[in-house]
Structures are given as structure tokens and as C-alpha cells.
Write a protein that holds these residues in place. Structure first.
Motif, PDB file in Angstrom:
ATOM      1  N   GLU A   1     -11.784   2.151  -1.132  1.00 20.51           N
ATOM      2  CA  GLU A   1     -10.366   2.370  -1.348  1.00 20.51           C
ATOM      3  C   GLU A   1     -10.117   3.800  -1.812  1.00 20.51           C
ATOM      4  N   ARG A   2      -9.084   4.415  -1.258  1.00 19.93           N
ATOM      5  CA  ARG A   2      -8.700   5.754  -1.720  1.00 19.93           C
ATOM      6  C   ARG A   2      -7.184   5.895  -1.655  1.00 19.93           C
ATOM      7  N   TYR A   3      -6.692   6.871  -2.373  1.00 15.01           N
ATOM      8  CA  TYR A   3      -5.252   7.142  -2.410  1.00 15.01           C
ATOM      9  C   TYR A   3      -5.009   8.500  -1.761  1.00 15.01           C
TER      10      TYR A   3
ATOM     11  N   ASP B   1       0.817  -1.223   0.000  1.00 14.17           N
ATOM     12  CA  ASP B   1       0.000   0.000   0.000  1.00 14.17           C
ATOM     13  C   ASP B   1       0.850   1.272   0.000  1.00 14.17           C
TER      14      ASP B   1
ATOM     15  N   ARG C   1      -2.148   3.831  -0.273  1.00 15.13           N
ATOM     16  CA  ARG C   1      -3.478   3.296  -0.594  1.00 15.13           C
ATOM     17  C   ARG C   1      -4.098   2.792   0.707  1.00 15.13           C
TER      18      ARG C   1
END
Length: 296
Positions: free
Chosen positions: A174-176, A157, A166
Motif C-alpha cells: 500500500e502507498r499514498y 481510496d 491510496r
């Protein structure tokens, strides 16, 4: 309406078994509303509409009645009209269309940049545990992660080449999230010089931050890390992991960051949740004025 109120009060006392003080409070709140109705030329409960009630709450909002008191007034009015409806004293209930008055959120505690620096400087990075703790604190402040997001981070991640991590947030979304250069440095240093001494082939898997036994850190242990270093730094505010998240968001907005961008970074589904940080920013501006203006 006074006669109806007397009957309602008797019901609350002897059938609902409410205390005399509680009933007196209901009466006091309702009489304030009755005074408003008198000013509007309304004496019959059937003449009261949802629009009239909304107008009342708009009036008390303008004179500075806080949201907790407004919510209490709304509860009293709804209870009274439910009683009138149950007794067939009114043909309709105007409170059915009304939602409750939202209570204002308590502004979270926020650290200054100087206070965060003082906490970070308290960490002894000469040991694997110290390296881990410094990396955790740096990443919390750099990216505003939730505790659950940080303790579940896995090595794949860490997309540091793209300057992001991540995360799997609430609702398995899910997000960045961007990560700053200082956090990248300290996490990498921990991975090279700290994590190998904590790693356990059975327990570690790909989890980034490990305890002394090589297993994933618990939420409670994260709280202990924050408590330890904030105490060592002499911070008197109530500090917890979310304090770094709040500080991350507040400092971004103070620096002019777009609210939508901050919403994305925090993983808020609704921007109204993020807007609390604009209130914190206003408090910061007012405090700056008080501290530095010659007549503040």
C-alpha cells in the motif's frame, strides 16, 4: 588457444547442431577476446582470471561497444570456458564468478506536455462515458498509476482532502500517491455527473471507474481509451497507458523533482528502476540543445 577453439567449433557444429553462421559468430567473438589476451601477454587458458575478463569488458565498454554486443561476447566466453572445463583442459573456470552483462533498457516513449493537453482536449465531457474517460486520463497523468492500480481504485481510496489516493501496488504494498488539483476536479465531476448513470447495485460495489454495465473496467478497455484519444489527437507515437506513467515521471524529473520522491510515487522497490527516467531527462536536454542552440 586456437587449437582449443577449433575443437570447440567442431563440437558446436556436429554435436550441438548449430548452424555454420552461428559457429562463425562464436569464433569471431572469441578471437576478439584472444587478441586482447595476446596484448596482455596471455597464451595459456589457465592464466585467464575473472579479473582479466572483467578488464576486457571494461575496455570494450570504453570504446563504445553496446550492452547487447557485450552480452553476446560474455556468452561466447562462458561457453568456451565451460567446454575447456568439461574436457579438463583447465584447472578452474574463471567465468563462474562472473555475472552476465546487463542489457540496457529501451527508453520508454514519453509525451510532451502539449501532446498530453491535446489528448485531454479530445474527450467529449458531455456524456457520462466522456466524463469517466477524462477523469481516468487526468488521474493517470497526475499520479503515474499503473493500470491495475487504477482499475481497482475504490471510492474510500480517494483521499482528496489530503490530496492523495491510496493504491495497492505490486506485492500488495500500500502507498499514498499525491494527486493534482486538475485530476481532483475531474474525478469529482465524474463521481457527481457520470458515475451515477453507470452504477449497478449488483456489480459496482465501491469501484471508482465503471464500464457501461456498471462493472469494473478491464485492462484491455483502458488500452482502448488511450488508443482512441491519442488517435483523435493525431499523436503518431506508440501510446499505451504506461506512456502517461512514463510521462508523469519524466516531467517531474525535468522539473527538478528528487529521484527518491519519484521512486516513492511510482511504487518502485528499487531506485535503479526509477533511474531510467534520468536517462530520458538527459535525452530531453540533448534534444533541447539540438533544437535551440545556433550550432546544435
Amino acid at each position: 588457444m586456437e587449437a582449443f577453439l577449433k575443437e570447440y567449433s567442431t563440437l558446436l557444429l556436429y554435436e550441438k547442431n548449430l548452424s555454420e553462421n552461428t559457429v562463425n559468430s562464436y569464433q569471431s567473438d572469441l578471437k576478439k577476446f584472444f587478441d586482447f589476451l595476446n596484448r596482455e601477454g596471455i597464451s595459456d587458458p589457465d592464466e585467464v582470471t575473472s579479473e582479466i575478463i572483467a578488464k576486457y569488458f571494461e575496455e570494450i565498454r570504453r570504446i563504445g561497444i553496446d550492452s547487447s554486443t557485450s552480452a553476446r561476447y560474455m556468452s561466447a566466453i562462458k561457453g568456451f570456458w565451460n567446454f575447456l572445463e568439461s574436457m579438463n583442459y583447465v584447472s578452474s573456470n574463471p567465468t563462474e564468478k562472473l555475472s552476465g552483462v546487463p542489457k540496457s533498457r529501451k527508453l520508454p516513449s514519453v509525451l510532451s506536455v502539449e501532446e498530453i493537453d491535446s489528448i485531454l482536449k479530445c474527450v467529449d465531457v458531455s456524456s457520462p462515458i466522456g466524463l469517466r474517460d477524462r477523469a481516468i486520463l487526468e488521474l493517470f497523468y497526475s499520479s503515474g498509476l499503473r493500470v491495475s492500480e487504477l482499475i481497482n481504485l475504490r471510492i474510500p481510496d480517494l483521499l482528496f482532502e489530503d490530496e492523495v489516493v491510496r493504491v495497492l501496488g505490486k506485492g500488495s504494498k500500500e502507498r499514498y500517491v499525491p494527486v493534482g488539483s486538475s485530476a481532483v476536479y475531474w474525478v469529482n465531476d465524474y463521481l457527481k455527473r457520470g458515475r451515477p448513470f453507470l452504477k449497478n447495485k449488483v456489480k459496482s460495489e465501491n469501484i471508482v471507474f465503471l464500464n457501461r454495465r456498471g462493472a469494473k473496467l478491464s485492462r484491455m478497455w483502458i488500452w482502448k481509451i488511450f488508443e482512441r484519444y491519442s488517435n483523435e489527437a493525431g499523436i503518431e507515437k506508440e501510446i499505451h497507458p504506461h506512456t502517461f506513467r512514463h510521462s508523469f515521471a519524466t516531467h517531474l524529473i525535468e522539473g527538478g523533482a528528487d529521484l527518491r520522491a519519484v521512486q516513492e510515487m511510482l511504487g518502485h522497490a528499487d531506485i535503479s528502476t526509477t533511474q531510467i527516467y534520468t536517462h530520458i531527462d538527459r535525452e530531453f536536454v540533448k534534444q533541447t540543445h539540438r533544437d535551440h542552440h545556433p550550432r546544435g
